[in-house]
Design an enzyme around this catalytic site. Structure first.
Site, short mmCIF file in Angstrom:
data_model
loop_
_atom_site.label_atom_id
_atom_site.label_comp_id
_atom_site.label_asym_id
_atom_site.label_seq_id
_atom_site.Cartn_x
_atom_site.Cartn_y
_atom_site.Cartn_z
N ARG A 183 21.63 29.75 12.09
CA ARG A 183 20.71 30.82 12.48
C ARG A 183 21.37 31.64 13.59
O ARG A 183 22.11 31.10 14.42
CB ARG A 183 19.39 30.24 13.01
CG ARG A 183 18.49 29.67 11.93
CD ARG A 183 17.95 30.73 10.96
NE ARG A 183 17.08 30.16 9.95
CZ ARG A 183 17.46 29.87 8.69
NH1 ARG A 183 18.69 30.12 8.29
NH2 ARG A 183 16.59 29.38 7.83
N HIS A 219 23.59 37.05 5.26
CA HIS A 219 22.76 35.85 5.05
C HIS A 219 22.76 35.43 3.57
O HIS A 219 21.70 35.36 2.92
CB HIS A 219 21.33 36.10 5.54
CG HIS A 219 20.59 34.82 5.85
ND1 HIS A 219 19.70 34.69 6.89
CD2 HIS A 219 20.62 33.61 5.25
CE1 HIS A 219 19.20 33.47 6.91
NE2 HIS A 219 19.75 32.79 5.91
P1 NAP Z 1 19.03 19.01 7.81
O1 NAP Z 1 19.25 18.25 6.54
O2 NAP Z 1 17.71 18.94 8.46
O3 NAP Z 1 20.17 18.55 8.82
C1 NAP Z 1 20.16 18.93 10.16
C2 NAP Z 1 21.28 18.21 10.90
O4 NAP Z 1 21.34 18.71 12.24
C3 NAP Z 1 21.06 16.70 10.97
O5 NAP Z 1 22.27 16.01 10.84
C4 NAP Z 1 20.52 16.51 12.41
O6 NAP Z 1 20.80 15.25 13.00
C5 NAP Z 1 21.30 17.59 13.14
N1 NAP Z 1 20.62 17.95 14.38
C6 NAP Z 1 19.37 18.46 14.56
N2 NAP Z 1 19.10 18.64 15.86
C7 NAP Z 1 20.20 18.21 16.54
C8 NAP Z 1 20.53 18.11 17.91
N3 NAP Z 1 19.68 18.49 18.88
N4 NAP Z 1 21.74 17.62 18.25
C9 NAP Z 1 22.62 17.24 17.30
N5 NAP Z 1 22.37 17.30 15.96
C10 NAP Z 1 21.16 17.78 15.60
O7 NAP Z 1 19.32 20.57 7.57
P2 NAP Z 1 20.17 21.24 6.39
O8 NAP Z 1 19.40 21.23 5.12
O9 NAP Z 1 21.54 20.67 6.38
O10 NAP Z 1 20.21 22.77 6.90
C11 NAP Z 1 20.73 23.12 8.17
C12 NAP Z 1 20.39 24.58 8.50
O11 NAP Z 1 21.18 25.46 7.71
C13 NAP Z 1 18.96 25.02 8.20
O12 NAP Z 1 18.06 24.59 9.19
C14 NAP Z 1 19.09 26.52 8.12
O13 NAP Z 1 18.88 27.07 9.39
C15 NAP Z 1 20.55 26.74 7.72
N6 NAP Z 1 20.69 27.35 6.37
C16 NAP Z 1 21.38 28.53 6.26
C17 NAP Z 1 21.56 29.09 5.01
C18 NAP Z 1 22.34 30.36 4.84
O14 NAP Z 1 22.34 30.93 3.75
N7 NAP Z 1 23.03 30.83 5.86
C19 NAP Z 1 21.06 28.46 3.88
C20 NAP Z 1 20.37 27.27 4.03
C21 NAP Z 1 20.19 26.71 5.29
P3 NAP Z 1 20.17 13.90 12.41
O15 NAP Z 1 20.88 13.70 11.09
O16 NAP Z 1 20.54 12.87 13.39
O17 NAP Z 1 18.70 14.13 12.25
C1 GLV Z 2 18.31 29.96 4.42
O1 GLV Z 2 18.71 30.45 5.42
C2 GLV Z 2 17.58 28.73 4.32
O2 GLV Z 2 17.17 28.21 5.38
O3 GLV Z 2 17.38 28.24 3.20
#
Ligand code: NAP
Ligand code: GLV
Length: 306
Positions: free
Chosen positions: A221, A269
């Site tokens: 983000r 994005h």
């Molecule tokens: P997720 O499965 O919820 O994984 C989040 C990771 O971040 C977990 O490993 C978590 O640790 C870690 N984390 C959270 N808070 C933390 C902290 N304070 N300190 C250290 N580590 C921390 O999320 P995801 O599905 O991988 O997605 C991640 C993000 O990508 C989304 O929230 C979104 O903002 C972004 N995204 C972007 C796009 C794009 O097109 N650019 C698309 C999709 C998503 P734990 O494992 O220990 O809980």
């Molecule tokens: C995109 O940014 C998503 O969070 O899926």
């Protein structure tokens, strides 16, 4: 018992049709054309307007139309309301490929040669040295990205809130191991959720710990990044370059300095875009589970914010 779709900034006709096909017995409405707000129990949301949330007296479940839930006001929803998000194999594959492609493009100096070509300038150079990649966030997207990079021969470190045990990834966790994780990295990839603990994490302190040729890739983000610190680090040669897919204000305003910065690559994005064909089934399953008071897929823990 009806569903409300509140997704702004895109045409939802195809999504509405596919959802209705998957939930033939359910009334599905689209904000703001909603006849009876009291019937709404399930909301599918992306960039939903703030005024929506106070108008839903019988809301039970909010489903994000993406992996991130920072657009859903977790703190103001009643504690009885459950929140879910998209977890999709295709989304993870798309993200991993986006990151790998930008890592390779930097290593092989694609941007430099494209620019040289416009000047008819012949200047062969070795590829950028250094192969250590650090991934902030080892969740659904971070793990898949780490695995793809390691299969391509990169030396991969990962950082999360709780310690992980992943093959071919050196794992670090928590604030205590943050500096150790970052020190000397050649590439930093941000794949953290946006929470009060992670906002502004891509800042001058982080840039001072990685290698001075490091490529920053922010695909999480825009609010993770302190924009002034990035511009300063690039201009002072404390950081090599940045690839930014997400921004505090989207679309990125025309006058923003990122557009024309020679060391910044901007994408709109698109690193991993929710594909309605692959996610409609899980949204429909969650709506059915909501109406039947059954367990939901891909729950978000509201107290930790992701
Ligand atoms: P997720 O499965 O919820 O994984 C989040 C990771 O971040 C977990 O490993 C978590 O640790 C870690 N984390 C959270 N808070 C933390 C902290 N304070 N300190 C250290 N580590 C921390 O999320 P995801 O599905 O991988 O997605 C991640 C993000 O990508 C989304 O929230 C979104 O903002 C972004 N995204 C972007 C796009 C794009 O097109 N650019 C698309 C999709 C998503 P734990 O494992 O220990 O809980
Ligand atoms: C995109 O940014 C998503 O969070 O899926």
């Amino acid at each position: 018992m009806s569903v409300l779709v509140s997704i702004t900034g895109r045409n939802n006709d195809k999504l509405m049709a596919k959802l209705q096909e998957a939930l033939p017995e359910t009334k599905i409405e689209q904000w703001p054309n909603c006849e009876n707000m009291e019937d709404i129990e399930f909301v599918l949301a992306w960039n939903a307007p703030d005024e929506l949330w106070q108008q839903l007296p019988n809301l039970k479940v909010v489903q994000s139309y993406g992996a991130g839930v920072d657009g859903i006001p977790l703190a103001i929803l009643p504690s009885s309301v459950k929140v879910t998000r998209i977890v999709d194999q295709q989304l993870s594959v798309d993200m991993a490929e986006y990151v790998l492609s930008h890592v390779l493009a930097y290593k092989l100096r694609h941007r430099e040669y494209t620019s040289n070509q416009t000047e008819r300038y012949w200047k062969p150079r070795r590829s950028v040295a250094g192969d250590s990649v650090g991934i902030l966030g080892l969740g659904e997207l971070g793990c898949r990205t780490a695995s793809l990079l390691s299969r391509h021969g990169f030396s991969v470190r990962g950082w999360s809130r709780t310690l992980k045990d992943l093959s071919n990834v050196e794992c670090y966790a928590g604030e205590a191991q943050f500096e150790q994780f970052l020190t000397g990295l050649d590439y930093v990839v941000c794949l953290l959720p946006l929470t009060s603990a992670t906002q502004g994490i891509l800042n001058a302190q982080l840039f001072s710990l990685v290698s001075s040729e490091c490529l920053l890739i922010n695909v999480a983000r825009g609010q993770h990044l302190v924009e002034a610190d990035l511009l300063n680090a690039l201009d002072e040669n404390e950081l090599g370059a940045a690839v930014l897919d997400v921004f505090t204000t989207e679309p990125l305003p025309e006058a923003h300095p990122f557009w024309k910065h020679p060391k910044i690559t901007v994408t709109p994005h698109v690193a991993a875009v929710t594909n309605l064909d692959t996610v409609v089934a899980q949204i429909a399953a969650n709506a059915r589970a909501c109406f039947a008071n059954q367990a939901l897929q891909n729950r978000v823990m509201q107290d930790r914010g992701y």
